[in-house]
Scaffold this motif. Structure first.
Motif, mmCIF file in Angstrom:
data_model
loop_
_atom_site.group_PDB
_atom_site.id
_atom_site.type_symbol
_atom_site.label_atom_id
_atom_site.label_comp_id
_atom_site.label_asym_id
_atom_site.label_seq_id
_atom_site.Cartn_x
_atom_site.Cartn_y
_atom_site.Cartn_z
ATOM 1 N N HIS A 243 63.761 55.931 8.678
ATOM 2 C CA HIS A 243 63.360 56.440 7.363
ATOM 3 C C HIS A 243 63.286 57.970 7.368
ATOM 4 C CE1 HIS A 243 61.237 56.976 3.633
ATOM 5 N NE2 HIS A 243 60.168 57.439 4.248
ATOM 6 N N LEU A 244 62.661 58.549 8.394
ATOM 7 C CA LEU A 244 62.547 60.004 8.456
ATOM 8 C C LEU A 244 63.915 60.664 8.615
ATOM 9 C CD1 LEU A 244 59.368 60.370 10.705
ATOM 10 C CD2 LEU A 244 59.538 60.368 8.205
ATOM 11 N N TYR A 245 64.811 59.980 9.293
ATOM 12 C CA TYR A 245 66.191 60.475 9.413
ATOM 13 C C TYR A 245 66.821 60.588 8.021
ATOM 14 C CZ TYR A 245 71.118 60.569 10.867
ATOM 15 O OH TYR A 245 72.434 60.909 11.040
ATOM 16 N N CYS A 246 66.588 59.584 7.171
ATOM 17 C CA CYS A 246 67.117 59.628 5.799
ATOM 18 C C CYS A 246 66.444 60.722 4.983
ATOM 19 C CB CYS A 246 66.917 58.275 5.112
ATOM 20 S SG CYS A 246 67.918 56.942 5.796
ATOM 21 N N VAL A 247 65.118 60.882 5.170
ATOM 22 C CA VAL A 247 64.391 61.898 4.406
ATOM 23 C C VAL A 247 64.939 63.286 4.689
ATOM 24 C CG1 VAL A 247 62.138 63.022 4.120
ATOM 25 C CG2 VAL A 247 62.276 60.528 4.221
ATOM 26 N N GLN A 248 65.163 63.605 5.966
ATOM 27 C CA GLN A 248 65.630 64.956 6.289
ATOM 28 C C GLN A 248 67.066 65.201 5.856
ATOM 29 O OE1 GLN A 248 67.891 65.922 9.057
ATOM 30 N NE2 GLN A 248 68.471 63.764 9.320
ATOM 31 N N ARG A 249 67.825 64.142 5.576
ATOM 32 C CA ARG A 249 69.171 64.326 5.044
ATOM 33 C C ARG A 249 69.141 64.896 3.624
ATOM 34 N NH1 ARG A 249 73.513 63.000 8.675
ATOM 35 N NH2 ARG A 249 74.763 62.744 6.808
ATOM 36 N N PHE A 250 67.984 64.778 2.963
ATOM 37 C CA PHE A 250 67.823 65.320 1.614
ATOM 38 C C PHE A 250 66.998 66.603 1.630
ATOM 39 C CE2 PHE A 250 68.798 60.898 1.016
ATOM 40 C CZ PHE A 250 69.540 60.849 -0.144
ATOM 41 N N ALA A 251 67.005 67.313 2.756
ATOM 42 C CA ALA A 251 66.142 68.487 2.917
ATOM 43 C C ALA A 251 66.433 69.573 1.894
ATOM 44 C CB ALA A 251 66.282 69.047 4.329
ATOM 45 N N ASP A 252 67.683 69.665 1.423
ATOM 46 C CA ASP A 252 68.000 70.696 0.437
ATOM 47 C C ASP A 252 67.307 70.428 -0.891
ATOM 48 O OD1 ASP A 252 69.621 68.416 0.415
ATOM 49 O OD2 ASP A 252 71.138 69.394 -0.828
ATOM 50 N N LEU A 253 66.867 69.176 -1.117
ATOM 51 C CA LEU A 253 66.174 68.831 -2.356
ATOM 52 C C LEU A 253 64.674 68.656 -2.148
ATOM 53 C CD1 LEU A 253 68.706 66.200 -3.752
ATOM 54 C CD2 LEU A 253 68.393 68.540 -4.552
ATOM 55 N N LYS B 53 47.133 71.195 17.571
ATOM 56 C CA LYS B 53 46.970 72.582 18.001
ATOM 57 C C LYS B 53 48.212 73.125 18.692
ATOM 58 C CE LYS B 53 41.928 72.470 18.407
ATOM 59 N NZ LYS B 53 40.757 72.610 19.318
ATOM 60 N N ASP B 54 49.006 72.236 19.284
ATOM 61 C CA ASP B 54 50.277 72.691 19.855
ATOM 62 C C ASP B 54 51.400 71.836 19.263
ATOM 63 O OD1 ASP B 54 50.745 70.283 21.451
ATOM 64 O OD2 ASP B 54 49.125 71.016 22.731
ATOM 65 N N TYR B 55 52.624 72.193 19.636
ATOM 66 C CA TYR B 55 53.784 71.539 19.007
ATOM 67 C C TYR B 55 54.364 70.427 19.879
ATOM 68 C CZ TYR B 55 58.011 71.118 16.193
ATOM 69 O OH TYR B 55 59.009 70.642 15.383
ATOM 70 N N SER B 56 53.654 70.000 20.922
ATOM 71 C CA SER B 56 54.221 68.989 21.825
ATOM 72 C C SER B 56 54.489 67.680 21.082
ATOM 73 C CB SER B 56 53.279 68.749 23.005
ATOM 74 O OG SER B 56 51.993 68.353 22.537
ATOM 75 N N ALA B 57 53.537 67.246 20.243
ATOM 76 C CA ALA B 57 53.752 66.012 19.474
ATOM 77 C C ALA B 57 54.868 66.203 18.466
ATOM 78 C CB ALA B 57 52.461 65.604 18.770
ATOM 79 N N GLY B 58 54.903 67.349 17.815
ATOM 80 C CA GLY B 58 55.961 67.630 16.849
ATOM 81 C C GLY B 58 57.331 67.668 17.486
ATOM 82 N N ARG B 59 57.387 68.187 18.720
ATOM 83 C CA ARG B 59 58.676 68.259 19.403
ATOM 84 C C ARG B 59 59.241 66.870 19.666
ATOM 85 N NH1 ARG B 59 57.329 69.354 24.397
ATOM 86 N NH2 ARG B 59 57.836 67.210 24.963
ATOM 87 N N VAL B 60 58.365 65.926 20.039
ATOM 88 C CA VAL B 60 58.819 64.550 20.280
ATOM 89 C C VAL B 60 59.403 63.959 18.996
ATOM 90 C CG1 VAL B 60 58.106 62.215 20.907
ATOM 91 C CG2 VAL B 60 57.156 64.175 22.137
ATOM 92 N N ILE B 61 58.697 64.119 17.881
ATOM 93 C CA ILE B 61 59.178 63.564 16.614
ATOM 94 C C ILE B 61 60.492 64.225 16.204
ATOM 95 C CG2 ILE B 61 58.609 63.177 14.195
ATOM 96 C CD1 ILE B 61 56.911 61.630 16.299
ATOM 97 N N GLU B 62 60.593 65.514 16.405
ATOM 98 C CA GLU B 62 61.841 66.217 16.069
ATOM 99 C C GLU B 62 62.999 65.686 16.902
ATOM 100 O OE1 GLU B 62 63.477 70.812 15.727
ATOM 101 O OE2 GLU B 62 61.319 70.398 15.617
ATOM 102 N N ASP B 63 62.740 65.452 18.194
ATOM 103 C CA ASP B 63 63.788 64.896 19.067
ATOM 104 C C ASP B 63 64.191 63.491 18.615
ATOM 105 O OD1 ASP B 63 63.892 67.130 20.648
ATOM 106 O OD2 ASP B 63 62.567 66.335 22.214
ATOM 107 N N LEU B 64 63.204 62.672 18.277
ATOM 108 C CA LEU B 64 63.503 61.290 17.886
ATOM 109 C C LEU B 64 64.370 61.250 16.624
ATOM 110 C CD1 LEU B 64 60.069 59.490 18.464
ATOM 111 C CD2 LEU B 64 62.088 59.465 19.936
ATOM 112 N N ILE B 65 64.082 62.129 15.673
ATOM 113 C CA ILE B 65 64.877 62.144 14.439
ATOM 114 C C ILE B 65 66.262 62.717 14.699
ATOM 115 C CG2 ILE B 65 65.011 63.042 12.086
ATOM 116 C CD1 ILE B 65 61.936 63.203 12.099
ATOM 117 N N GLN B 66 66.302 63.822 15.412
ATOM 118 C CA GLN B 66 67.583 64.492 15.652
ATOM 119 C C GLN B 66 68.531 63.627 16.468
ATOM 120 O OE1 GLN B 66 67.126 68.355 17.399
ATOM 121 N NE2 GLN B 66 69.280 68.900 17.179
#
Length: 682
Positions: free
Chosen positions: A368-378, A400-413
């Motif tokens: 789902h998040l993969y689909c959401v970011q495909r519409f990032a321009d909107l 407080k740090d980006y370690s959790a965010g980095r995992v999610i970014e990797d999973l989507i990308q």
């Protein structure tokens, strides 16, 4: 025993009778005795806690199929008793339900309930085991091996004999209902948390359990017994805890709350600016989340009734509050994967070690998040923004740090690689629109059309985009539509002309595609609807579920389906396999009328875009001045001398000269012709 020793002395009829009797014959006599505490028998369900002062100590004896209780172990005359063949249900209460820590209930066919208790868990287990062995038949003895909370006999009806109910033995263990039916030789199990529907018909005391492929209609032996079973099954069919696996689940092992929130967002929120970043109304979020927790199956998210930001925040709040989190007890291992070159392989390994429900849920969410970011321009939610929002949410961290965010970014990308999925082949062009494959009339290579699909494109716009490309003129009674086709299930659904195409395309499975073709039933449907004062319909239809083993459409039962929440498909071939139910009509005309009624109710009476088509045809078919022929027109601007200079290169072309000569200054047609030329060029 005589039959087993000399089977050839019996004819076929007696053999059949002997087999039936063996299957339901009571097991050998069980003997057990000891002290228990007992209340007076009751004719109503127990609704409040019984204190110790309401119990009396009794000497109890189980022997030769009889359960008797005495004032003491010295008395020879019992105060009362039960025959084992009279018992229809044995229920084990949760610890500390009553004054004595461990209690169990016996239900008799005389509509009486007997409550017994003890403070010794081992004593209770021995009594429960002995009593169950005494009234459960040999054919259902495998149910005794389970750590049940309720066991007994119930009646049900099968599709072969709708008038007569039949006997079955049922055993409730957590969210699993184990069944031994009269005509089956093996146990069956229904996962109550995966039911599509669970309802009670109080007028005839029937419990309806609907799962994919079958429906089971259960009747109690007596009202008292039925109420006990109904309450226990309803309780165990709900969310039983705070972990993912304890939620009400879909057939794909995804919590219902997650599946419905994702579906709603995909349908209505992919282009919503700031989706998942904006806050909703806190009171509405809390109320909706509580509805899901109470019974997620009964919650239907509808556009207009529910706001996008409220639904998106319900999903986030659910994941933040779930016990053990989405990543389970090994969440720290995901966060410690720091080597960029090996992270993806490590993620794949960690994913494979997750529990089944966690795997299915994580895959669905990242898809789902993969689909959401495909519409990032909107929606302004690119990879980084989604990771900032969902990292702390899914890992239940402070951010407080980006370690959790980095995992999610990797999973989507790296979604395709990590989750080993196959996606529809589509690409984006320079302006951010998706290029998708749509077929004309039939799925074949020569019928492929690669279409730019913006987020706002409707099914009607896509249909006429395809027809215009192929230069297909639309006649007055040509009803061209866009269909969602599922090849595996052999079914298709005509999209409503206002449905947005891109969310549908993103939700398609690998066995599905979009197809533009004529809707040959549309004219008959419109004629039928025009003849109706009110859009409603009733009548007899054949009804069944795919691979139905237990169920049938009972003549005494009813089910209600909210029409606006249904997706209605046509079977494409004689071999019909819809996902849940299918309805068969005797005639094509009857089927068209039902389908028209569904479409009209779902879309507020707007079934076909007649006015939109008229305006479109008028704008596309406005005739050019026949004197222009079919030459390419060029804009003429400025003074007369400037216009003459702009076409000087074409003076040798007689058509060009003729064109200029038709628009001499001062003529009556000069202004009109100039406007027509500019309009065509624009």
């Amino acid at each position: 025993e005589e039959f087993l020793k000399n089977p050839y002395n019996y004819n076929r009829v007696s053999v059949k009778v002997a087999i039936d009797r063996v299957h339901y014959m009571a097991p050998p006599s069980v003997t057990h005795n000891g002290f228990l505490f007992k209340t007076g028998s009751m004719a109503r369900p127990i609704t409040e806690k019984k204190g110790k002062e309401e119990f009396s100590r009794r000497w109890c004896v189980l022997n030769d199929g009889n359960f008797s209780y005495y004032e003491s172990d010295k008395n020879a005359t019992p105060n009362g008793g039960l025959k084992m063949k009279e018992i229809v249900c044995l229920a084990v209460s949760p610890p500390e339900t009553h004054g004595y820590d461990h209690t169990f209930e016996l239900y008799s066919d005389a509509e009486r309930l007997y409550l017994f208790g003890t403070d010794n868990p081992e004593t209770m287990r021995e009594w429960v085991k002995s009593i169950a062995k005494s009234f459960i038949p040999a054919g259902a003895e495998h149910l005794l091996l389970k750590d049940f909370e309720r066991i007994g006999r119930l009646r049900y009806k099968d599709r072969l004999n709708r008038e007569m109910s039949r006997l079955g033995w049922f055993c409730l263990v957590g969210s699993n209902l184990h069944i031994r039916l009269e005509e089956h030789t093996a146990d069956e199990t229904i996962d109550l948390q995966k039911l599509l529907e669970l309802s009670i018909q109080p007028e005839n005391e029937v419990l309806v359990l609907v799962e994919r492929g079958r429906t089971l209609y259960i009747e109690g032996e007596r009202k008292l017994d039925f109420l006990g079973w109904a309450a226990a099954i309803q309780r165990n069919a709900g969310s039983s805890g705070d972990t993912l696996s304890q939620q009400q689940l879909t057939e794909a092992d995804i919590p219902v709350i997650v599946e419905r929130c994702i579906h709603f967002t995909t349908q209505y929120g992919l282009t919503s600016e700031g989706i998942y970043r904006k806050s909703g109304v806190n009171s509405k979020i809390a109320a909706l989340l509580e509805e899901f927790r109470r019974d997620a199956r009964c919650v239907w998210l509808k556009e207009g009734e529910h706001q996008m930001d409220d639904v998106s925040n319900v999903l986030k709040r659910f994941f933040r509050g779930i016990e053990e989190g989405l990543f389970g007890l090994e969440a720290h291992s995901w966060l410690s994967a720091t080597d960029e070159s090996s992270r993806i392989c490590q993620y794949r390994l960690l994913f494979s070690n997750l529990p089944r429900v966690n795997q299915a849920t994580l895959r669905a969410l990242v898809n789902h998040l993969y689909c959401v970011q495909r519409f990032a321009d909107l929606n302004q939610m690119n990879l980084h923004n989604l990771a900032i929002v969902f990292g702390p949410t899914l890992f239940q961290a402070d951010g407080k740090d980006y370690s959790a965010g980095r995992v999610i970014e990797d999973l989507i990308q790296h979604y395709v690689t990590i989750f080993d999925v196959c996606l529809h082949v589509f690409r984006k062009n320079g302006s951010g629109d998706f290029i998708c494959t749509v077929y004309l009339e039939k799925k074949k290579e020569t019928a492929e059309q690669h279409v730019k699909i913006p987020a706002t494109m409707t099914a009607a716009e896509l249909t006429f985009e395809i027809l215009d490309r192929r230069k297909i003129s639309v006649k007055e009674k040509d009803y061209w539509c866009c269909f969602e086709v599922n090849e595996k299930e052999e079914m298709e659904r005509p999209l409503h002309y206002l449905e947005k195409v891109l969310p549908i395309f993103h939700s398609l499975g690998t066995d599905s595609h979009l197809l533009v073709k004529k809707h040959f039933s549309m004219e008959a449907m419109l004629v039928y609807l025009a003849s109706k004062v009110e859009v409603s319909k009733h009548g007899m239809m054949k009804f069944r579920e795919e691979r139905s083993l237990l169920g049938f459409c009972s003549p005494f039962s009813t089910s209600k389906w909210p029409v606006k929440c249904l997706k209605v498909y046509h079977g494409m071939k004689k071999k019909l396999r819809p996902p849940t139910w299918y309805l068969c009509c005797d005639t094509q005309n009857e089927m068209r009328e039902w389908f028209a009624t569904f479409m009209s109710i779902q879309n507020g009476g707007r079934v076909w875009p007649a006015e939109w088509l008229k305006s479109r045809v008028a704008s596309c078919s406005a005739p050019l001045d026949t004197r222009f022929g079919n030459v390419s027109l060029i804009p003429l601007r400025g003074s007369e001398n400037e216009m003459r200079n702009s076409v000087a290169a074409f003076t040798a072309d007689p058509l060009a000269v003729s064109l200029i000569s038709q628009s001499q200054p001062g003529s009556a047609n000069h202004t009109a012709n100039h406007a027509a030329l500019c309009s065509q060029t624009h």
